[in-house]
Design a protein around this motif. Sequence first.
Motif, mmCIF file in Angstrom:
data_model
loop_
_atom_site.group_PDB
_atom_site.id
_atom_site.type_symbol
_atom_site.label_atom_id
_atom_site.label_comp_id
_atom_site.label_asym_id
_atom_site.label_seq_id
_atom_site.Cartn_x
_atom_site.Cartn_y
_atom_site.Cartn_z
ATOM 1 N N LEU A 122 0.838 -1.204 0.000
ATOM 2 C CA LEU A 122 0.000 0.000 0.000
ATOM 3 C C LEU A 122 0.873 1.254 0.000
ATOM 4 N N LEU A 124 2.230 1.772 -3.335
ATOM 5 C CA LEU A 124 1.169 2.274 -4.210
ATOM 6 C C LEU A 124 0.955 3.775 -3.985
ATOM 7 N N VAL A 125 0.943 4.170 -2.691
ATOM 8 C CA VAL A 125 0.754 5.591 -2.365
ATOM 9 C C VAL A 125 1.917 6.411 -2.934
ATOM 10 N N GLU A 155 1.572 6.663 -6.636
ATOM 11 C CA GLU A 155 0.493 7.604 -6.950
ATOM 12 C C GLU A 155 0.968 9.043 -6.759
ATOM 13 N N PHE A 156 1.781 9.265 -5.702
ATOM 14 C CA PHE A 156 2.289 10.602 -5.420
ATOM 15 C C PHE A 156 3.191 11.079 -6.563
ATOM 16 N N GLY A 204 3.145 9.902 -9.583
ATOM 17 C CA GLY A 204 2.267 9.995 -10.761
ATOM 18 C C GLY A 204 1.440 11.275 -10.782
ATOM 19 N N MET A 205 1.263 11.902 -9.599
ATOM 20 C CA MET A 205 0.537 13.178 -9.551
ATOM 21 C C MET A 205 1.268 14.252 -10.350
ATOM 22 N N PHE A 206 2.612 14.111 -10.432
ATOM 23 C CA PHE A 206 3.414 15.154 -11.067
ATOM 24 C C PHE A 206 3.995 14.725 -12.409
ATOM 25 N N ASP A 265 3.502 12.271 -15.606
ATOM 26 C CA ASP A 265 2.640 11.370 -16.356
ATOM 27 C C ASP A 265 3.275 11.175 -17.724
ATOM 28 N N ASP A 266 3.465 12.298 -18.418
ATOM 29 C CA ASP A 266 4.137 12.291 -19.712
ATOM 30 C C ASP A 266 5.584 12.759 -19.475
ATOM 31 N N LEU A 319 6.684 16.042 -21.156
ATOM 32 C CA LEU A 319 6.146 17.245 -20.503
ATOM 33 C C LEU A 319 6.966 17.593 -19.254
ATOM 34 N N ALA A 320 7.238 16.582 -18.426
ATOM 35 C CA ALA A 320 7.954 16.836 -17.172
ATOM 36 C C ALA A 320 9.380 17.332 -17.441
ATOM 37 N N LEU A 366 4.092 21.142 -12.745
ATOM 38 C CA LEU A 366 4.069 19.733 -13.159
ATOM 39 C C LEU A 366 2.660 19.161 -13.012
ATOM 40 N N ARG A 381 -0.044 18.770 -16.247
ATOM 41 C CA ARG A 381 -0.425 17.367 -16.485
ATOM 42 C C ARG A 381 -1.958 17.267 -16.588
#
Lengths: 69, 250
Positions: free
Chosen positions: A3, A6-7, A10-11, A13-15, A17-18, A21-22, B81, B85
Amino acid sequence: MRLLALVFAEFVGMFIDDEFLAVALLAVVGFAAVLAFFVHAPAFLVGVALLAGCLIVLVASAVKGIRRG
Amino acid sequence: MIGWATAAPAVSAAFLGSFVEVVEAFTIVLAVGTVRGWRPALVGTAAGLVLLAVIVLALGPVLDRMPLQALQFVIGVLLLLFGLRWLRKAMLRSAGVIPLHDETAAYTVEAAALSPDPGRAGEHLDWIAALVAFKAIVLEGLEVVFIVIAVGAGRGLLVPAGLGALAACCLVLAVGLCVHKPLSRVPENNLKYGVGVMLSAFGVFWTGEGLGVDWPGHDLAVPLFAAAFLLVGVATTRLVHPAGARRAAP
């Protein structure tokens, strides 16, 4: 433990994704920081570079995504 | 004294961003409650809220100790960011490249995955179901916490931004309790488009302040940046993929 992993994922992934872009966004911020702290460019120019860079990165990333999709 | 010109963009960004996240969390908790019972759904939700509160209480002193300019820079970059996104994804959804988020479909998938387990019904708590609710609250709540901190921390607006998020939670809960089904009529992509635009605008503003930029008009620059992001976003979607943009315009 799963877990927590996963958290954490996810954290992140909040910033991020692509990746394009990052990375491009961080390059724009880095460029603006160089203008501000090393070139000592006028503050207004730093602001314009930051805003224009972000808009260009957004357009490039979205166009890339739309064409790929 | 905090003026409306300063507080309104932060409060509305916190409200709208939290609204979208709470709708998504509500769908999963509703599926857990309906399929596996309300006890595990509420236990998981309460545990998730406690963990989020602990995260906020742990982060508060760290933020207080950071120099303001460094805090503005770090939050500004994270906001860029995060916001870009969201905005990019909303643009791709508007162009029809990725499907729109459908709460009814999300509910159906979640409910199917949680199919009732008669063997577990009874006095024992259904931990698997509670964990699903807990995970939904923590994962969606993390984004709410970030949005509130990001739009509020740089200018002492944590309380107004937090109230905006709380209002969103109350509104979703009130509507959800009334209709008792997924809130599928919420225009999620339009809201995400709007929040992406506002968070990106805040990101440029804070990053610039962190770099020593004294923006003309000060706080009034944020709505101007938001207008620039919105204009560029809509124009790009329409120019590159006009058919998709007509199908699902923001």
